[in-house]
Design an enzyme around this catalytic site. Structure first.
Site, PDB file in Angstrom:
ATOM      1  CB  CYS A   1       7.261-111.809   9.983  1.00  0.00           C
ATOM      2  SG  CYS A   1       5.733-111.075   9.434  1.00  0.00           S
TER       3      CYS A   1
ATOM      4  CD  GLU B   1      33.741 -92.075  27.835  1.00  0.00           C
ATOM      5  OE1 GLU B   1      33.362 -93.247  27.652  1.00  0.00           O
ATOM      6  OE2 GLU B   1      34.799 -91.640  27.354  1.00  0.00           O
TER       7      GLU B   1
ATOM      8  NE  ARG C   1      22.283 -99.384  30.601  1.00  0.00           N
ATOM      9  CZ  ARG C   1      21.952-100.179  29.562  1.00  0.00           C
ATOM     10  NH1 ARG C   1      20.699-100.435  29.316  1.00  0.00           N
ATOM     11  NH2 ARG C   1      22.894-100.715  28.814  1.00  0.00           N
TER      12      ARG C   1
HETATM   13  C1  LIG Z   1      28.255 -97.049  25.487  1.00  0.00           C
HETATM   14  C2  LIG Z   1      29.395 -96.327  26.061  1.00  0.00           C
HETATM   15  C3  LIG Z   1      29.219 -95.473  27.161  1.00  0.00           C
HETATM   16  C4  LIG Z   1      27.894 -95.305  27.874  1.00  0.00           C
HETATM   17  O1  LIG Z   1      27.509 -96.454  28.569  1.00  0.00           O
HETATM   18  P1  LIG Z   1      26.260 -96.421  29.545  1.00  0.00           P
HETATM   19  O2  LIG Z   1      26.177 -97.802  30.067  1.00  0.00           O
HETATM   20  O3  LIG Z   1      25.066 -96.054  28.739  1.00  0.00           O
HETATM   21  O4  LIG Z   1      26.535 -95.429  30.613  1.00  0.00           O
HETATM   22  C5  LIG Z   1      30.315 -94.756  27.610  1.00  0.00           C
HETATM   23  N1  LIG Z   1      31.530 -94.879  27.020  1.00  0.00           N
HETATM   24  C6  LIG Z   1      31.735 -95.696  25.974  1.00  0.00           C
HETATM   25  C7  LIG Z   1      33.076 -95.788  25.376  1.00  0.00           C
HETATM   26  C8  LIG Z   1      30.684 -96.451  25.460  1.00  0.00           C
HETATM   27  O5  LIG Z   1      30.892 -97.271  24.432  1.00  0.00           O
END
Ligand SMILES: *Cc1c(COP(=O)(O)O)cnc(C)c1O
Length: 420
Positions: A342, A273, A276
Site C-alpha cells: 500500500c 571489496e 555488486r
Molecule cells: C557497500 C560497500 C562496498 C561494496 O560496494 P559495491 O558497489 O557493491 O561493490 C565495499 N566497501 C564498502 C566500505 C562498502 O560500504
C-alpha cells in the site's frame, strides 16, 4: 555474462527450468546461479593475479550463508560492516585473517567481537572511533590493526544515495587531515596503523574516478612512508558497476589492469571489496502476475512481489530488466509493473515496454543478486521470500520462506492489553 538463458521460449537458470522451480517453491523467490557467482569471482581474481592482492567480498551486497560459503571456498576474504556480518562471515568458514571491518558507526561490542576473532584490520572512519578501538583493545589486552578510511573528494558520478567519496558524504576522514590522524594512531598504545582505505561509491561505470581516488591515496601512502609509517595494505573498496540496462561499465580485467598500472612499485597488498559486480547479475527474482488492469488509459500489471521484497526501484529509481519466464512473440505494450504494497512508490517498473502479461504468468526481474534480498523487509507483514541456488541441473533451497509465526515470534502483548 550470466547463466539465465532461454531454451526455446522458456527461461532457464543453468540447466534447470525456472517454471519448474516456481511450481515447487511458490512465488516470489530469489534465484541465483552458482556457475555465474563463481565465474564473476574468478574474473575478478584473474584480473589481479599479477599483483599481490586480497579480495574481500562485500557481505552487505548479498549475505546468504550459502553464497558466502561459496566465496570462502574460492578463497575470498570478506568486507563486513556490522557484528552481524562478522557472525555470518565466520559461520561461512571465512578466514578471519582476510576480514576487513568498515562502517561509520562500529559499537564497542562489535569492535570487541572483531578483535576476538582476529580480523585483518579495522577501516576507521573518525578519530573518536580510533580512540574507542584503542580503549576496547586495551581492555582485551590486544593491539588492533587499523587503516583510516580517507575521503578523497572525487565524484563517482553515480546515484547520490550510493556515492560516498565526496566531501559532503558522511564517510571517512578528509584526506588533508589524514596525516595528523595517523600520528594520533601512532601515539596510542593499542592500535597499529597498517593500511590506507577508501571507497568512493557504488555502481561506478567509469574508471576515471577510481584512478583519481587512487592517485590521491597513493600520495598519502608516500607521505606516510616519509613520516615513518609502515603501510602494507592499500584498500580501494568496491564500487565497480554492472549492466542493468544500457550501462557499459569497464570489465574487471580493464579495471584490474588500471589499478595494477597505477600501483607499480608501491609495495602494498592491494585489497578490493567488490560486492555488486560479483553477485548483481548472478541473481534474479521470480514473481507471478496476480492481476492486470487498465485505469483510464494506463495499464498496470500487478505482481506478487513488492517493494519489501525488492526495494531498489523504489529507493534508487533503479532499472531492472524484466523477462517473461515463458516468452510470447507478440506486440509489446506499455505498462507499470507494481506490487501489492500500500504505497504508490511500490513498483518494479514504470512505463515499461513489456510483453502483454496475463494473470498467472511468471516474470523474471533481472540483476537483483546484489542489494536485492539483502534489503528485503517484512513491511505489510509479508514473510521474506525463499532464496534458491542452482548448480548445473539441480537446485537447492538456501533460505526457505519465512512463516507468519516467525514474523511475530519476538513480539509480546503486555498483561494489561490481554483479553480477559
Ligand atoms: C557497500 C560497500 C562496498 C561494496 O560496494 P559495491 O558497489 O557493491 O561493490 C565495499 N566497501 C564498502 C566500505 C562498502 O560500504
Amino acid at each position: 555474462m550470466h547463466h539465465f538463458k532461454y531454451r526455446g521460449d522458456e527461461l532457464y537458470c543453468e540447466d534447470v527450468s525456472i517454471e519448474k522451480i516456481a511450481d515447487a517453491v511458490g512465488t516470489p523467490f530469489y534465484l541465483y546461479s552458482a556457475a555465474t557467482l563463481e565465474r564473476h569471482y574468478r574474473a575478478f581474481e584473474d584480473a589481479l593475479k599479477t599483483t599481490d592482492h586480497l579480495i574481500c567480498y562485500s557481505v552487505k551486497a548479498n549475505s546468504n550463508l550459502a553464497i558466502l560459503s561459496q566465496f570462502a571456498r574460492l578463497g575470498s576474504g570478506f568486507d563486513i560492516v556490522s557484528g552481524g556480518e562478522l557472525f555470518r562471515a565466520l559461520k561461512s568458514g571465512g578466514d578471519p585473517k582476510k576480514i576487513v571491518f568498515s562502517g561509520v558507526g562500529k559499537t564497542r561490542e562489535e569492535i570487541r567481537e572483531a578483535l576476538a576473532a582476529g580480523i585483518l584490520m579495522f577501516n576507521v572512519e573518525s578519530l573518536q572511533e580510533l580512540h574507542e578501538i584503542d580503549s576496547v583493545a586495551a581492555a582485551a589486552g590486544k593491539t588492533a590493526p587499523v587503516a583510516f578510511r580517507v575521503n578523497p573528494d572525487v565524484d563517482p558520478k553515480t546515484h547520490p544515495y550510493i556515492s560516498t567519496g565526496l566531501k559532503q558524504n558522511k564517510f571517512g576522514i578528509p584526506v588533508v587531515q589524514a596525516l595528523a590522524a595517523y600520528r594520533t594512531a601512532q601515539s596510542l598504545p593499542h592500535v597499529t596503523p597498517i593500511g590506507v582505505d577508501c571507497h568512493i561509491g557504488s555502481q561506478l561505470t567509469e574508471i576515471a574516478p577510481f584512478v583519481d581516488a587512487l592517485t590521491r591515496v597513493k600520495d598519502l601512502v608516500a607521505q606516510l612512508r616519509d613520516d615513518g609509517f609502515e603501510i602494507r595494505y592499500l584498500d580501494l573498496g568496491g564500487g565497480l558497476g554492472i549492466t542493468y540496462d544500457e550501462e557499459e561499465p569497464p570489465h574487471p580485467t580493464k579495471y584490474g589492469r588500471e589499478l595494477i598500472e597505477n600501483t607499480v612499485g608501491l609495495g602494498c597488498t592491494l585489497i578490493l571489496e567488490p560486492g555488486r559486480v560479483i553477485v548483481g547479475n548472478a541473481g534474479i527474482m521470480v514473481t507471478r502476475v496476480l492481476y492486470t488492469k487498465q485505469n483510464l488509459g494506463k495499464k498496470f500489471v500487478i505482481v506478487d512481489a513488492g517493494m519489501n521484497d525488492l526495494l531498489r526501484p523504489s529507493l534508487y529509481q533503479a532499472y531492472h530488466r524484466l523477462q517473461a519466464v515463458r516468452r510470447r512473440i507478440t506486440e509489446m505494450v506499455l505498462a507499470d509493473v507494481v506490487g501489492p504494497i500500500c504505497e504508490s512508490g511500490d513498483f518494479l517498473a514504470q512505463d515499461r515496454e513489456i510483453q502483454p502479461y496475463e494473470k498467472g504468468d511468471l516474470m523474471a526481474v533481472m540483476s537483483v543478486g546484489a542489494y536485492g534480498f539483502a534489503m528485503a523487509s517484512n513491511y505489510n507483514t509479508r514473510p521474506r521470500v525463499p532464496e534458491v541456488l542452482v548448480s548445473d541441473d539441480r537446485y537447492y533451497m538456501i533460505r526457505r520462506r519465512e512463516t507468519l509465526a516467525e514474523l511475530i515470534a519476538a513480539e509480546e502483548v503486555p498483561d494489561f492489553l490481554r483479553n480477559p
